[in-house]
Design a protein around this motif. Structure first.
Motif, PDB file in Angstrom:
ATOM      1  N   GLU A   2       0.824  -1.198   0.000  1.00 40.08           N
ATOM      2  CA  GLU A   2       0.000   0.000   0.000  1.00 40.08           C
ATOM      3  C   GLU A   2       0.860   1.252   0.000  1.00 40.08           C
ATOM      4  N   GLY A   4       0.309   5.503   0.703  1.00 43.12           N
ATOM      5  CA  GLY A   4      -0.608   6.516   1.201  1.00 43.12           C
ATOM      6  C   GLY A   4      -0.328   7.853   0.548  1.00 43.12           C
ATOM      7  N   GLU A  40      -9.835   4.373  -0.265  1.00 50.92           N
ATOM      8  CA  GLU A  40      -8.914   3.348  -0.734  1.00 50.92           C
ATOM      9  C   GLU A  40      -9.282   2.948  -2.156  1.00 50.92           C
ATOM     10  N   LYS A  68      -2.320  -0.889  -3.942  1.00 55.57           N
ATOM     11  CA  LYS A  68      -3.416  -0.294  -3.185  1.00 55.57           C
ATOM     12  C   LYS A  68      -3.009   1.120  -2.785  1.00 55.57           C
ATOM     13  N   VAL A  70      -4.144   4.706  -0.696  1.00 60.20           N
ATOM     14  CA  VAL A  70      -4.983   5.249   0.360  1.00 60.20           C
ATOM     15  C   VAL A  70      -4.879   6.767   0.310  1.00 60.20           C
ATOM     16  N   HIS A  92      -3.607   6.466  10.108  1.00 61.33           N
ATOM     17  CA  HIS A  92      -3.861   5.823   8.821  1.00 61.33           C
ATOM     18  C   HIS A  92      -2.565   5.647   8.027  1.00 61.33           C
TER      19      HIS A  92
END
Length: 363
Positions: A2, A4, A40, A68, A70, A92
């Protein structure tokens, strides 16, 4: 894996996220805190090698690697002390593997800048400072417990205390933890803390439609900073990319031609994020599907097999490997095998970017 997307309010984070994922995340415009929960989405990593493989092995499905993303609401000065929406959003970020920081590199009187003026280095400094302060707080909270456990003679706790103190000293010098060299044991000792400034970072310069190559002085400042900290920079006009993403294939190609782009800048961001995460791709190819699999650079063949299924890693026997160059030279797997170019690799083989593989296993 992931990544961000972070940044100050009104720098184009949600616009970029929407374009990347073709979603409809709440856009902040002049309302800094309207993105309450992190949005997401999954984004494909464009790879022309997939198309080259399918010229020789025609599959029912073509599956690119994915990441992924975010989208985290805008961080403001004082977030580590609860300003804005504070630590809720810092928490987060702890869950992602890398940070994509969007910095505004264009002037627009119609879009308010939270700091009153456009200064990408000041924006970078604000967010880095908040993340460092949050890391110092995390380390301080962990130190007491580690010290108590270390008094009993626990070797792991003693190492943890040493590493916590080493990291705290580094942060107090105003340096993010990604610039601190830790050995494998030291990194493992604090891996559960989710330290924010230890994560790799990619700077995304959000530019104006008249500066798609990012040649203005604001972008130059970001590039110079990135060079100092060993990070990459990707340029994008988030507003334009959002418009392009909404078009069908034919209109998209026409618009790209009109603005002088060979491909959407989003493709470059996806690949840059992939690189920032320390990933490379290997491929599996057959009649059912041709697929790209993300694997950490330096991964062994069993670890790569485990990306497909844990049983593949547990019962790994060997890998049959060939390259795209072999496929293009000989025209098919059968011909590659007949030419003696199909390599048999064991458990110690380190995967190379672009390997095409079959894994043999027995559980």
């Amino acid at each position: 894996m992931e990544a961000g997307i972070v940044g100050l309010p009104n720098v184009g984070k949600s616009t970029l996220f929407n374009a990347l994922t073709l979603s409809k995340a709440a856009q902040s415009e002049n309302y800094p805190f309207c993105t309450i929960e992190p949005n997401e989405g999954i984004v494909s990593v464009p790879d022309q090698r997939l198309d080259r493989i399918t010229k020789y092995i025609v599959p029912q499905k073509l599956i690119p690697a994915t990441l992924k993303l975010v989208d985290i609401a805008g961080i403001v000065k004082g977030a580590s002390e609860g300003e804005g929406l504070g630590n809720k959003f810092l928490s987060h970020i702890r869950e992602v593997d890398a940070i994509l920081q969007v910095v505004r590199c264009f002037e627009d009187p119609d879009v308010t800048h939270v700091a009153g003026s456009v200064d990408p280095l000041a924006d970078i400094d604000t967010i880095e400072t908040e993340l460092m302060l949050a890391d110092l707080q995390s380390l301080e909270n962990a130190l007491g417990k580690a010290q108590r456990t270390a008094r009993s003679g626990d070797k792991e706790a003693k190492l943890r205390v040493t590493v916590i103190e080493k990291c705290s000293e580094h942060l107090n010098e105003g340096k993010p933890l990604r610039l601190l060299n830790l050995n494998e044991a030291e990194s493992a000792a604090i891996s559960s803390f989710g330290l924010l400034t230890a994560k790799p970072i990619l700077f995304v310069a959000n530019v104006d439609e008249t500066d798609l190559d990012g040649k203005n002085p604001l972008v130059d400042k970001v590039r110079q900073h990135a060079d100092k900290v060993g990070a990459d920079v990707a340029c994008v006009c988030a507003k334009l990319e959002a418009e392009i993403a909404e078009l069908d294939e034919e209109d998209r190609e026409e618009m790209l031609t009109d603005v002088g782009l060979a491909e959407p800048a989003l493709n470059q961001i996806a690949r840059a994020a992939y690189h920032t995460l320390g990933l490379q791709s290997y491929f599996t190819a057959g009649e059912k599907e041709v697929r790209a699999w993300p694997v950490p650079i330096g991964a062994t063949a069993p670890q790569a097999a485990g990306v497909i299924h844990s049983d593949f890693e547990r019962g790994f026997i060997r890998a049959e490997v060939y390259s795209l160059a072999d496929l293009e030279e000989h025209g098919g797997e059968k011909e590659i095998r007949q030419a003696g170019k199909l390599r048999v690799e064991g458990k110690s083989y380190v995967m190379q970017d672009g390997d095409i593989c079959h894994f043999l296993f027995n559980v």
